[in-house]
Each structure stands twice: as C-alpha cells, then as structure tokens.
Write a protein that holds these residues in place. Structure first.
Motif, PDB file in Angstrom:
ATOM      1  N   GLN A  10      -0.789   3.124  -8.248  1.00 35.78           N
ATOM      2  CA  GLN A  10      -1.945   3.258  -7.633  1.00 35.78           C
ATOM      3  C   GLN A  10      -1.931   4.068  -6.283  1.00 35.78           C
ATOM      4  OE1 GLN A  10      -4.225  -0.415  -7.745  1.00 35.78           O
ATOM      5  NE2 GLN A  10      -5.677  -0.011  -5.825  1.00 35.78           N
ATOM      6  N   ALA A  11      -0.869   4.164  -5.256  1.00 40.03           N
ATOM      7  CA  ALA A  11      -1.077   4.707  -4.240  1.00 40.03           C
ATOM      8  C   ALA A  11      -0.626   6.236  -4.608  1.00 40.03           C
ATOM      9  CB  ALA A  11       0.083   4.082  -3.405  1.00 40.03           C
ATOM     10  N   GLY A  12      -0.109   6.747  -5.655  1.00 40.44           N
ATOM     11  CA  GLY A  12       0.275   7.931  -5.854  1.00 40.44           C
ATOM     12  C   GLY A  12       1.241   8.461  -5.059  1.00 40.44           C
ATOM     13  N   VAL A  13       2.482   7.375  -5.172  1.00 43.47           N
ATOM     14  CA  VAL A  13       3.674   7.636  -4.455  1.00 43.47           C
ATOM     15  C   VAL A  13       4.986   7.250  -5.179  1.00 43.47           C
ATOM     16  CG1 VAL A  13       2.605   7.696  -2.291  1.00 43.47           C
ATOM     17  CG2 VAL A  13       3.728   5.619  -3.160  1.00 43.47           C
ATOM     18  N   SER A  14       6.026   7.609  -4.885  1.00 44.09           N
ATOM     19  CA  SER A  14       7.214   6.945  -5.837  1.00 44.09           C
ATOM     20  C   SER A  14       7.619   5.640  -5.405  1.00 44.09           C
ATOM     21  CB  SER A  14       8.445   8.042  -5.200  1.00 44.09           C
ATOM     22  OG  SER A  14       8.935   7.857  -4.052  1.00 44.09           O
ATOM     23  N   SER A  16      10.527   4.502  -4.774  1.00 47.53           N
ATOM     24  CA  SER A  16      11.357   4.192  -3.322  1.00 47.53           C
ATOM     25  C   SER A  16      10.712   4.359  -2.045  1.00 47.53           C
ATOM     26  CB  SER A  16      12.320   5.422  -3.419  1.00 47.53           C
ATOM     27  OG  SER A  16      11.762   6.967  -3.339  1.00 47.53           O
ATOM     28  N   THR A  17       9.240   5.167  -2.337  1.00 47.83           N
ATOM     29  CA  THR A  17       8.563   5.338  -1.060  1.00 47.83           C
ATOM     30  C   THR A  17       7.866   3.728  -0.784  1.00 47.83           C
ATOM     31  OG1 THR A  17       8.094   7.553  -1.099  1.00 47.83           O
ATOM     32  CG2 THR A  17       6.288   6.089  -0.024  1.00 47.83           C
ATOM     33  N   VAL A  18       7.396   3.242  -1.941  1.00 45.63           N
ATOM     34  CA  VAL A  18       6.734   1.721  -1.713  1.00 45.63           C
ATOM     35  C   VAL A  18       7.827   0.933  -1.381  1.00 45.63           C
ATOM     36  CG1 VAL A  18       5.817  -0.355  -3.194  1.00 45.63           C
ATOM     37  CG2 VAL A  18       5.101   2.085  -3.646  1.00 45.63           C
ATOM     38  N   SER A  19       9.042   0.859  -1.887  1.00 44.29           N
ATOM     39  CA  SER A  19      10.056   0.067  -1.398  1.00 44.29           C
ATOM     40  C   SER A  19      10.256   0.108   0.026  1.00 44.29           C
ATOM     41  CB  SER A  19      11.222   0.337  -2.153  1.00 44.29           C
ATOM     42  OG  SER A  19      12.496  -0.462  -1.694  1.00 44.29           O
ATOM     43  N   TYR A  20      10.316   1.468   0.618  1.00 44.14           N
ATOM     44  CA  TYR A  20      10.701   1.652   2.001  1.00 44.14           C
ATOM     45  C   TYR A  20       9.523   1.150   2.802  1.00 44.14           C
ATOM     46  CZ  TYR A  20      14.472   5.104   1.045  1.00 44.14           C
ATOM     47  OH  TYR A  20      15.562   5.616   0.396  1.00 44.14           O
ATOM     48  N   VAL A  28       9.182   6.256   6.096  1.00 45.09           N
ATOM     49  CA  VAL A  28       7.638   6.139   5.622  1.00 45.09           C
ATOM     50  C   VAL A  28       6.633   6.280   6.940  1.00 45.09           C
ATOM     51  CG1 VAL A  28       6.055   5.461   4.267  1.00 45.09           C
ATOM     52  CG2 VAL A  28       8.486   5.103   3.664  1.00 45.09           C
ATOM     53  N   THR A  29       5.650   7.415   6.764  1.00 42.82           N
ATOM     54  CA  THR A  29       4.676   7.862   7.831  1.00 42.82           C
ATOM     55  C   THR A  29       4.106   6.270   7.964  1.00 42.82           C
ATOM     56  OG1 THR A  29       3.183   8.608   6.600  1.00 42.82           O
ATOM     57  CG2 THR A  29       4.543   9.921   7.532  1.00 42.82           C
ATOM     58  N   SER A  30       3.345   6.167   9.271  1.00 48.85           N
ATOM     59  CA  SER A  30       2.566   4.930   9.535  1.00 48.85           C
ATOM     60  C   SER A  30       1.385   4.975   8.424  1.00 48.85           C
ATOM     61  CB  SER A  30       2.195   4.773  11.040  1.00 48.85           C
ATOM     62  OG  SER A  30       1.449   6.060  11.398  1.00 48.85           O
ATOM     63  N   GLU A  31       0.801   6.377   8.151  1.00 49.94           N
ATOM     64  CA  GLU A  31      -0.319   6.195   7.581  1.00 49.94           C
ATOM     65  C   GLU A  31      -0.064   5.816   6.097  1.00 49.94           C
ATOM     66  OE1 GLU A  31      -0.900   8.930  10.980  1.00 49.94           O
ATOM     67  OE2 GLU A  31       0.811   8.654   9.410  1.00 49.94           O
ATOM     68  N   THR A  32       1.054   6.291   5.726  1.00 52.63           N
ATOM     69  CA  THR A  32       1.416   5.958   3.910  1.00 52.63           C
ATOM     70  C   THR A  32       1.851   4.619   4.153  1.00 52.63           C
ATOM     71  OG1 THR A  32       2.373   8.309   3.739  1.00 52.63           O
ATOM     72  CG2 THR A  32       3.048   6.606   2.340  1.00 52.63           C
ATOM     73  N   SER A  33       2.389   4.105   4.838  1.00 52.36           N
ATOM     74  CA  SER A  33       2.923   2.528   5.017  1.00 52.36           C
ATOM     75  C   SER A  33       1.758   1.987   4.964  1.00 52.36           C
ATOM     76  CB  SER A  33       3.803   2.442   6.238  1.00 52.36           C
ATOM     77  OG  SER A  33       4.184   0.934   6.334  1.00 52.36           O
ATOM     78  N   ALA A  34       0.723   2.122   5.790  1.00 57.05           N
ATOM     79  CA  ALA A  34      -0.565   1.221   5.814  1.00 57.05           C
ATOM     80  C   ALA A  34      -1.330   1.175   4.781  1.00 57.05           C
ATOM     81  CB  ALA A  34      -1.570   1.831   7.008  1.00 57.05           C
ATOM     82  N   LYS A  35      -1.460   2.353   4.126  1.00 57.40           N
ATOM     83  CA  LYS A  35      -2.079   2.523   2.589  1.00 57.40           C
ATOM     84  C   LYS A  35      -1.267   1.604   1.654  1.00 57.40           C
ATOM     85  CE  LYS A  35      -3.115   5.864  -0.858  1.00 57.40           C
ATOM     86  NZ  LYS A  35      -3.083   7.199  -1.527  1.00 57.40           N
TER      87      LYS A  35
END
Length: 324
Positions: A10-14, A16-20, A28-35
């Motif tokens: 749903q977030a359109g990321v990997s 591993s990015t979700v896990s981080y 992970v950037t604060s914007e991506t993390s918040a999303k």
C-alpha cells in the motif's frame, strides 16, 4: 492478519523499508516513516512478537514459576520481583503447572525464577546446559548459569525450637510440611538436629501440608491426646493459624494450654490475639534479590549465591513453663 508485506504494497515501498520504519531506523526519511506508520495504524497492524523475539534474541520478560498460588505467602515475594524487573525495563509473568515449563525451551522468556517443585533438578540443569538463565529459591544446584537465593530455613527452625525449649517446654509437637518441598525438608533437618541435642524431650511429629486444613487436623490430634501443656512448632503460619482456629473452637486458649510458634510472619498473624510467635524475614527482599541476581546473570556478570536471613518474633502465643 495484516503483514508488513501488505503495508509495503500500500505504501509503494520495499518490505525492508517498512521494517526499518517500524523499528525506528534512521535509514528511512521522516516523511516515509510517517507515511508507513500511518498506513500500519490504518490497517491495524500488530507486530509479530515471536518473530521480533527471534531477531533480537530477547523478550524482556522474566518468568516466575510457582508450585501453586494458595495461601497468603506470595504477594510480597512477587511484588519484590516485579518492582526490580520493571525498573530495568522487564515484565514479570507468573506461571504454575507442567505446561508452563514450555516457556523455557521455547525461549519465550529471558530467564526464570524457580519456586516450583514440579521442576526436577535434572530438568533445570538441562535448561542451564542449553544456556537458559535461572535463579532457584527452592533447591541447591551447582551450575554456572544457576544462582541460588535461599531462605535460611535451618536457622529459622532452630530459633523456633530453641524458643520453645528455652521457655521450659518439655513436651513438643512439630507439624511438618510436604516432604517434596525444599523448605520443609530443611526445616525438619534442623528440628531433628535440635531433638538429637535434647534426648530428654518428648517430641511427636505430625505430618502436614503447609495448608490451613492440616493445621486444624494437627490441633484435633493434639487436643484429643489431652496430656497437659505442650509446645507446638508449625513449619509455616498457614498451619499455625489452622491449629489456632481449631483450638479456639474448642475453648482452648493458645498461650495457656498450648504454646505455638509458626514460620513466615504472614500478615494474618498480626490480627491474632494473643499474637502468634513466628519466624520473620522479608519476602519482598527475597523476591527483589532473586530478580537482581537474575538480571546480573543475563547481563553476563558473575554472581555469588545469596541467603535470606531470618529472625524470631516472640509473642504471647508462647508462655514460659516451669521445668518438669
């Protein structure tokens, strides 16, 4: 059940990015993390505790294993354990029964405090060989991964027996505890050693089980003998209270016809009149010390075995007798 794969899609990321992001990684950037966190909340994502535990090799949970929960003994003991653990960021779970033993081999807990006769010595030594961290309160085990925090049972039993003998009692009853418990065995060793030193005494052992009912039964046996004043040592307060209540129901006043000593100084004894003489120690300190020692072992520190010391509370449930 929602997985991190669903969040990643749903977030359109990997993945591993979700896990981080879920673990607060700065990768992970604060914007991506918040999303990602917002999507996880929206999907009602619940982390897989077992998987996280396998990754981190810790649960931050300690198990306290008890034979049962009966009686008024355990409150202060468990509170001492809990407060020390909570200050260090650990939680405490309290277990009883054979099925709960699985928490150790399945590594659902980081260590265990054992006051549970359903564990054999061989079972605990096997767990210790496999790297489990243990503190035992109810046995003596020689293993580098096992620490002992033991109550000085023998000293307490000696104090109780010497008190009755020193106040002139020559006819004694001892109400024992369960034969399969360490505390009862240790107290009875001291009782028999004291009796060996005083062959002039008349002594009768009555089998008990550390519960109030066996104290009542002991009271019935003693009163039926009706052989005059006697001194009685119950190996715990629960049995002493049972004996106390039975005597009162028959119009026999403790401290006059029967002198009585218990062991543990549980809260109920302070409400008896006359007050019950008993063996005192800090149950809170016993639990706190057990937790402190276990956390040191988990932290890789070397620890020495500890002993919880006891003292005698004299009271009017014991009256001085003239020597026979």
């Amino acid at each position: 059940m929602v997985s991190i794969k669903d969040i990643a899609k749903q977030a359109g990321v990997s993945i591993s990015t979700v896990s981080y992001a879920l673990n607060g990684s700065p990768k992970v950037t604060s914007e991506t993390s918040a999303k990602i966190l917002a999507i996880a909340k929206e999907l009602n994502y619940i982390p897989n505790a077992a998987a996280r535990q396998l990754k981190k090799q810790e649960s931050r949970i300690i198990g306290a294993f008890l034979t049962d929960f009966t009686g008024a003994f355990y409150g202060d003991l468990l509170q001492g354990m809990k407060e020390v653990l909570n200050r260090k960021g650990y939680d405490l779970i309290v277990c009883s029964g054979m099925q709960s033993h699985r928490l150790l081999p399945e590594r659902m807990i980081d260590g265990a405090i054992i006051l549970d006769s359903t564990f054999s010595d061989e079972e605990l030594l096997d767990y210790a060989d496999r790297g489990h961290k243990l503190v035992v309160l109810d046995r003596e085990l020689n293993h580098p991964a096992v620490n002992q925090v033991l109550l000085d049972n023998k000293a307490g039993a000696n104090l109780a027996m010497d008190y009755l003998i020193g106040t002139g009692h020559r006819k004694l009853y001892v109400v024992s505890g369960p034969a399969d418990t360490f505390d009862s065995r240790q107290r009875m060793i001291a009782v028999r050693q004291t009796l060996d030193r005083h062959p002039e005494l008349e002594a009768i052992i009555i089998e008990g089980d550390f519960n109030k009912g066996s104290g009542e039964e002991a009271g019935r046996i003693i009163l039926e003998r009706n052989e005059g004043p006697a001194g009685v040592f119950c190996l715990n307060d629960e049995m002493a209270i049972g004996l106390y209540n039975y005597a009162a129901s028959k119009g026999v006043r403790i401290g006059e016809e029967i002198s009585l000593v218990g062991f543990d100084n549980i809260d109920l004894t302070q409400y008896l009149e006359p007050r019950l003489a008993t063996i005192d120690y800090s149950k809170y300190r016993w639990g706190a010390m057990a937790s402190e020692q276990l956390l040191r072992i988990i932290g890789g520190e070397e620890v020495e075995h500890e002993r919880i010391y006891v003292s005698l509370i004299e009271a009017d449930s014991v009256q001085r007798r003239s020597a026979d």
